[in-house]
Scaffold this active site. Structure first.
Site, PDB file in Angstrom:
ATOM      1  N   ARG A  70      74.837  62.701  45.307  1.00 49.50           N
ATOM      2  CA  ARG A  70      74.486  63.507  46.273  1.00 49.50           C
ATOM      3  C   ARG A  70      75.391  63.702  46.109  1.00 49.50           C
ATOM      4  O   ARG A  70      76.663  65.846  46.155  1.00 49.50           O
ATOM      5  CB  ARG A  70      73.398  63.577  47.174  1.00 49.50           C
ATOM      6  CG  ARG A  70      72.354  63.238  46.334  1.00 49.50           C
ATOM      7  CD  ARG A  70      71.504  63.515  47.069  1.00 49.50           C
ATOM      8  NE  ARG A  70      71.005  62.376  48.128  1.00 49.50           N
ATOM      9  CZ  ARG A  70      70.172  61.483  47.627  1.00 49.50           C
ATOM     10  NH1 ARG A  70      69.857  60.869  46.915  1.00 49.50           N
ATOM     11  NH2 ARG A  70      70.782  60.292  48.773  1.00 49.50           N
ATOM     12  N   GLU A 107      72.154  45.846  53.370  1.00 50.81           N
ATOM     13  CA  GLU A 107      70.409  45.325  54.434  1.00 50.81           C
ATOM     14  C   GLU A 107      70.678  44.290  53.876  1.00 50.81           C
ATOM     15  O   GLU A 107      70.570  42.165  54.485  1.00 50.81           O
ATOM     16  CB  GLU A 107      69.542  46.120  54.953  1.00 50.81           C
ATOM     17  CG  GLU A 107      68.651  45.597  55.580  1.00 50.81           C
ATOM     18  CD  GLU A 107      67.622  46.306  55.872  1.00 50.81           C
ATOM     19  OE1 GLU A 107      66.749  45.862  56.567  1.00 50.81           O
ATOM     20  OE2 GLU A 107      67.253  47.452  55.535  1.00 50.81           O
TER      21      GLU A 107
END
Length: 185
Positions: A70, A107
């Site tokens: 984006r 993560e």
């Protein structure tokens, strides 16, 4: 006494209201910040780009580095308007030719961000643009990658910040400019 920085740009509420929040996407517990609705609102999209252009025009920025994917939406029009080149920063194996890369932690595991060798020159001044900062890992990797080749990072810029995820802390001394803060994470 209020300074110019203390007064909110009147375009920001329209930009904020044009961003749709999708609960439980892509998995339960995530409040996804969907900018596609911002892109459908031509006035809000133009205002978003204009605010960034107003901030960076005339500031000696020669590189607008856009983070996949984006950052590719906002980066090119900003680069054109301020007279800078646009440098895409991509996921692995997306750029043809020689690249340099920087690994960062997720993560569960790691990922990389890559840039073409020779896309930037030592001494250039850059901004790094993306739609959102969450944990800050991708932006921090983009900073390290550009600094490794001698580029000065003037600032990172994002449309949305999720401050609860403390991504700003991973940017070190690099300033962060954001338009909209969201409590959703």
């Amino acid at each position: 006494m209020a300074t110019k920085e203390d007064v909110q740009d009147p375009r920001i509420p329209k930009i904020a209201s044009s961003i749709r929040v999708i609960p439980d996407f892509p998995k339960p517990g995530i409040m996804f910040q969907d900018i596609t609705t911002l892109l459908l609102d031509t006035e809000a999209f133009k205002d978003t780009v204009d605010i960034f252009v107003e901030r960076y025009k005339g500031k000696g920025i020669s590189v607008v580095a856009g983070v996949e994917a984006r950052g590719f939406i906002f980066g090119p029009p900003i680069a054109l308007a301020i007279g800078a080149k646009f440098v895409p920063m991509r996921k692995p194996k997306k750029l043809p030719g020689k690249v340099i890369s920087e690994e960062y932690s997720l993560e569960y595991g790691t990922d990389k961000i890559e840039m073409h060798v020779g896309a930037v020159e030592p001494g250039e001044r850059a901004i790094i643009i993306d739609d959102l900062i969450a944990t800050g890992g991708t932006l921090a990797a983009a900073i390290r990658l550009l600094e490794r080749v001698g580029v000065t990072i003037a600032e990172c810029a994002c449309v949305i910040e999720l401050p609860v995820l403390k991504g700003r802390e991973k940017l070190g001394e690099t300033p962060l400019f954001i338009l909209v803060t969201s409590d959703a994470a």
